[in-house]
Motif scaffolding. Structure first.
Motif, PDB file in Angstrom:
ATOM      1  N   MET A 133      42.067  37.696  40.409  1.00  0.00           N
ATOM      2  CA  MET A 133      41.931  36.957  39.161  1.00  0.00           C
ATOM      3  C   MET A 133      41.539  37.901  38.035  1.00  0.00           C
ATOM      4  SD  MET A 133      40.117  33.433  40.445  1.00  0.00           S
ATOM      5  CE  MET A 133      40.659  32.601  38.941  1.00  0.00           C
ATOM      6  N   GLN A 134      41.947  37.552  36.805  1.00  0.00           N
ATOM      7  CA  GLN A 134      41.605  38.333  35.625  1.00  0.00           C
ATOM      8  C   GLN A 134      40.768  37.474  34.676  1.00  0.00           C
ATOM      9  OE1 GLN A 134      42.150  41.378  35.947  1.00  0.00           O
ATOM     10  NE2 GLN A 134      43.880  41.527  37.363  1.00  0.00           N
ATOM     11  N   THR A 135      40.233  38.086  33.645  1.00  0.00           N
ATOM     12  CA  THR A 135      39.321  37.370  32.752  1.00  0.00           C
ATOM     13  C   THR A 135      40.018  36.278  31.951  1.00  0.00           C
ATOM     14  OG1 THR A 135      39.639  39.066  31.050  1.00  0.00           O
ATOM     15  CG2 THR A 135      37.773  39.334  32.543  1.00  0.00           C
ATOM     16  N   ASP A 136      41.338  36.358  31.791  1.00  0.00           N
ATOM     17  CA  ASP A 136      42.063  35.335  31.045  1.00  0.00           C
ATOM     18  C   ASP A 136      42.512  34.176  31.917  1.00  0.00           C
ATOM     19  OD1 ASP A 136      44.077  36.478  32.532  1.00  0.00           O
ATOM     20  OD2 ASP A 136      45.301  37.085  30.815  1.00  0.00           O
ATOM     21  N   GLY A 137      42.097  34.186  33.185  1.00  0.00           N
ATOM     22  CA  GLY A 137      42.471  33.126  34.106  1.00  0.00           C
ATOM     23  C   GLY A 137      43.731  33.404  34.882  1.00  0.00           C
ATOM     24  N   GLY A 138      44.457  34.458  34.546  1.00  0.00           N
ATOM     25  CA  GLY A 138      45.643  34.812  35.308  1.00  0.00           C
ATOM     26  C   GLY A 138      45.273  35.271  36.709  1.00  0.00           C
ATOM     27  N   ALA A 139      46.185  35.063  37.653  1.00  0.00           N
ATOM     28  CA  ALA A 139      45.909  35.434  39.038  1.00  0.00           C
ATOM     29  C   ALA A 139      47.207  35.740  39.751  1.00  0.00           C
ATOM     30  CB  ALA A 139      45.170  34.311  39.762  1.00  0.00           C
ATOM     31  N   ALA A 140      47.136  36.697  40.675  1.00  0.00           N
ATOM     32  CA  ALA A 140      48.306  37.055  41.476  1.00  0.00           C
ATOM     33  C   ALA A 140      47.829  37.675  42.779  1.00  0.00           C
ATOM     34  CB  ALA A 140      49.207  38.035  40.727  1.00  0.00           C
ATOM     35  N   ALA A 141      48.523  37.398  43.849  1.00  0.00           N
ATOM     36  CA  ALA A 141      48.190  38.015  45.127  1.00  0.00           C
ATOM     37  C   ALA A 141      48.508  39.502  45.063  1.00  0.00           C
ATOM     38  CB  ALA A 141      48.982  37.349  46.248  1.00  0.00           C
ATOM     39  N   GLY A 142      47.656  40.303  45.664  1.00  0.00           N
ATOM     40  CA  GLY A 142      47.907  41.736  45.654  1.00  0.00           C
ATOM     41  C   GLY A 142      46.767  42.524  46.252  1.00  0.00           C
ATOM     42  N   MET A 179      31.739  39.228  34.885  1.00  0.00           N
ATOM     43  CA  MET A 179      31.574  39.383  33.447  1.00  0.00           C
ATOM     44  C   MET A 179      30.717  38.232  32.924  1.00  0.00           C
ATOM     45  SD  MET A 179      35.009  37.955  31.642  1.00  0.00           S
ATOM     46  CE  MET A 179      34.021  37.581  30.193  1.00  0.00           C
ATOM     47  N   VAL A 180      30.141  38.437  31.744  1.00  0.00           N
ATOM     48  CA  VAL A 180      29.384  37.409  31.051  1.00  0.00           C
ATOM     49  C   VAL A 180      29.963  37.309  29.646  1.00  0.00           C
ATOM     50  CG1 VAL A 180      27.096  36.626  30.319  1.00  0.00           C
ATOM     51  CG2 VAL A 180      27.337  38.007  32.395  1.00  0.00           C
ATOM     52  N   GLU A 181      30.336  36.102  29.254  1.00  0.00           N
ATOM     53  CA  GLU A 181      31.049  35.928  27.994  1.00  0.00           C
ATOM     54  C   GLU A 181      30.266  36.441  26.797  1.00  0.00           C
ATOM     55  OE1 GLU A 181      34.143  32.625  26.525  1.00  0.00           O
ATOM     56  OE2 GLU A 181      32.118  31.861  26.902  1.00  0.00           O
ATOM     57  N   SER A 182      28.948  36.279  26.813  1.00  0.00           N
ATOM     58  CA  SER A 182      28.154  36.744  25.677  1.00  0.00           C
ATOM     59  C   SER A 182      28.186  38.264  25.556  1.00  0.00           C
ATOM     60  CB  SER A 182      26.708  36.251  25.789  1.00  0.00           C
ATOM     61  OG  SER A 182      26.111  36.691  26.996  1.00  0.00           O
ATOM     62  N   ALA A 183      28.251  38.980  26.693  1.00  0.00           N
ATOM     63  CA  ALA A 183      28.381  40.437  26.652  1.00  0.00           C
ATOM     64  C   ALA A 183      29.774  40.836  26.189  1.00  0.00           C
ATOM     65  CB  ALA A 183      28.082  41.030  28.026  1.00  0.00           C
ATOM     66  N   LEU A 184      30.792  40.123  26.653  1.00  0.00           N
ATOM     67  CA  LEU A 184      32.155  40.391  26.218  1.00  0.00           C
ATOM     68  C   LEU A 184      32.269  40.275  24.697  1.00  0.00           C
ATOM     69  CD1 LEU A 184      35.240  40.729  26.914  1.00  0.00           C
ATOM     70  CD2 LEU A 184      35.334  38.237  26.965  1.00  0.00           C
ATOM     71  N   TYR A 204      36.594  44.468  31.869  1.00  0.00           N
ATOM     72  CA  TYR A 204      36.179  43.638  32.999  1.00  0.00           C
ATOM     73  C   TYR A 204      37.333  43.293  33.941  1.00  0.00           C
ATOM     74  CZ  TYR A 204      32.092  42.960  30.010  1.00  0.00           C
ATOM     75  OH  TYR A 204      30.992  43.155  29.218  1.00  0.00           O
ATOM     76  N   ASP A 205      38.566  43.463  33.492  1.00  0.00           N
ATOM     77  CA  ASP A 205      39.702  43.104  34.334  1.00  0.00           C
ATOM     78  C   ASP A 205      39.816  44.030  35.545  1.00  0.00           C
ATOM     79  OD1 ASP A 205      40.792  40.825  33.112  1.00  0.00           O
ATOM     80  OD2 ASP A 205      41.726  42.054  31.547  1.00  0.00           O
ATOM     81  N   LEU A 206      40.378  43.507  36.599  1.00  0.00           N
ATOM     82  CA  LEU A 206      40.524  44.261  37.846  1.00  0.00           C
ATOM     83  C   LEU A 206      41.832  45.028  37.791  1.00  0.00           C
ATOM     84  CD1 LEU A 206      39.275  41.571  40.408  1.00  0.00           C
ATOM     85  CD2 LEU A 206      37.980  42.989  38.792  1.00  0.00           C
ATOM     86  N   ARG A 207      41.836  46.105  36.975  1.00  0.00           N
ATOM     87  CA  ARG A 207      43.033  46.885  36.703  1.00  0.00           C
ATOM     88  C   ARG A 207      42.724  48.376  36.816  1.00  0.00           C
ATOM     89  NH1 ARG A 207      46.492  43.157  34.688  1.00  0.00           N
ATOM     90  NH2 ARG A 207      45.649  41.424  33.443  1.00  0.00           N
ATOM     91  N   PRO A 208      43.744  49.203  37.090  1.00  0.00           N
ATOM     92  CA  PRO A 208      43.523  50.648  37.212  1.00  0.00           C
ATOM     93  C   PRO A 208      42.806  51.223  35.997  1.00  0.00           C
ATOM     94  CG  PRO A 208      45.718  50.094  37.977  1.00  0.00           C
ATOM     95  CD  PRO A 208      45.155  48.837  37.387  1.00  0.00           C
TER      96      PRO A 208
END
Length: 272
Positions: free
Chosen positions: A77-86, A118-123, A134-138
């Motif tokens: 899952m990513q911070t924008d709600g997107g999700a994909a198996a991987g 992540m915490v939205e107030s910190a973002l 915060y995203d789970l990306r390279p």
């Protein structure tokens, strides 16, 4: 806190109700009473292959801070709600593209959800150029949780609380902080470092919401809410800018320090 294993399917309804109740209580400045304090069991070393919802394999310590780690089969899952198996591939504490060099420990997280911490107030306090950190990306720090139950975008952004039975793992900068609902370190060990103690220990306050969070050098916390002392109590662990809480009433929660301000579950705290 470690608990006896149970069927995810059989327990799902009660677990969701428990977590929902904890979430509602955390969002209210003056909340109801806590549940009974549990007796925690010692943390166990994590296995080389993470469990599916209904199995626990043999044990063997590893993490992705100094070595290489591959988390397989999760819905990422990513911070924008997107999700994909991987797969999530981690080397020296950060996500990498492609298979890491060298021998990799493998976590089989089939059926679980990999969730950004992540915490939205910190973002909101970060400049636009840093908001994708915060995203789970390279290239990003490998800071995330692996959770058996579904997690909504709102929970990721506002307040993530997790029942220990639902928690497979927590990683902060690739370091394994929790496994199978139990911490991997004794509370307070991280605060032996004088710099860490000076940075974290003390009373943190959000006066607008009637909250005081007291962090002790022994790795314990207590919260005063609306003037009521010990509204929540538990243990905590810190690493870099992150804080991980395990409440005595039975849930995990997370926070972040940014520019001397502690962000947690919608609270924005400064030290007294």
């Amino acid at each position: 806190m470690a608990r006896r294993p149970r069927s995810y399917r059989a327990a799902r309804s009660s677990v969701v109700s428990t977590v929902a109740a904890a979430a509602m209580a955390l969002l209210t400045a003056c909340d109801g009473g806590r549940g009974a304090d549990p007796t925690p069991t010692p943390a166990t070393a994590p296995p080389t292959s993470a469990p599916n919802a209904d199995r626990r394999p043999e044990q063997s310590m590893h993490d992705g801070a100094a070595g290489v780690l591959v988390v397989m089969g999760a819905l990422v899952m990513q911070t924008d709600g997107g999700a994909a198996a991987g797969e999530l591939r981690i080397s020296d504490g950060v996500f990498v593209d492609g298979r890491p060099a060298g021998d990799a420990a493998v976590v089989d997280a089939g059926g679980a959800h990999a969730v950004p911490l992540m915490v939205e107030s910190a973002l909101a306090e970060r400049p636009d150029a840093q908001r994708a950190i915060y995203d789970l990306r390279p290239g990003n720090p490998a800071t995330f949780a692996v959770i058996r139950r579904p997690v909504s975008e709102s929970q990721i952004r506002r307040m993530l609380v997790v029942d220990p039975d639902d928690l497979v793992a927590v990683y902060v900068g690739g370091h394994l902080e929790a496994w199978e609902g139990a911490p991997t370190r004794t509370a307070g060990d991280d605060l032996i470092d004088p710099a860490a103690e000076a940075r974290w220990v003390g009373t943190w306050e959000d006066p607008g919401r009637g909250l005081q969070q007291h962090l002790t050098a022994e790795g314990r916390y207590s919260e005063t809410r609306g003037g009521r002392a010990n509204a929540y109590t538990g243990r905590y662990w810190v690493r870099d800018e992150r804080i991980t809480y395990l409440d005595d009433s039975g849930f995990w929660a997370f926070g972040e320090m940014l520019d001397g301000t502690l962000h947690h579950a919608g609270f924005v705290m400064t030290r007294e």
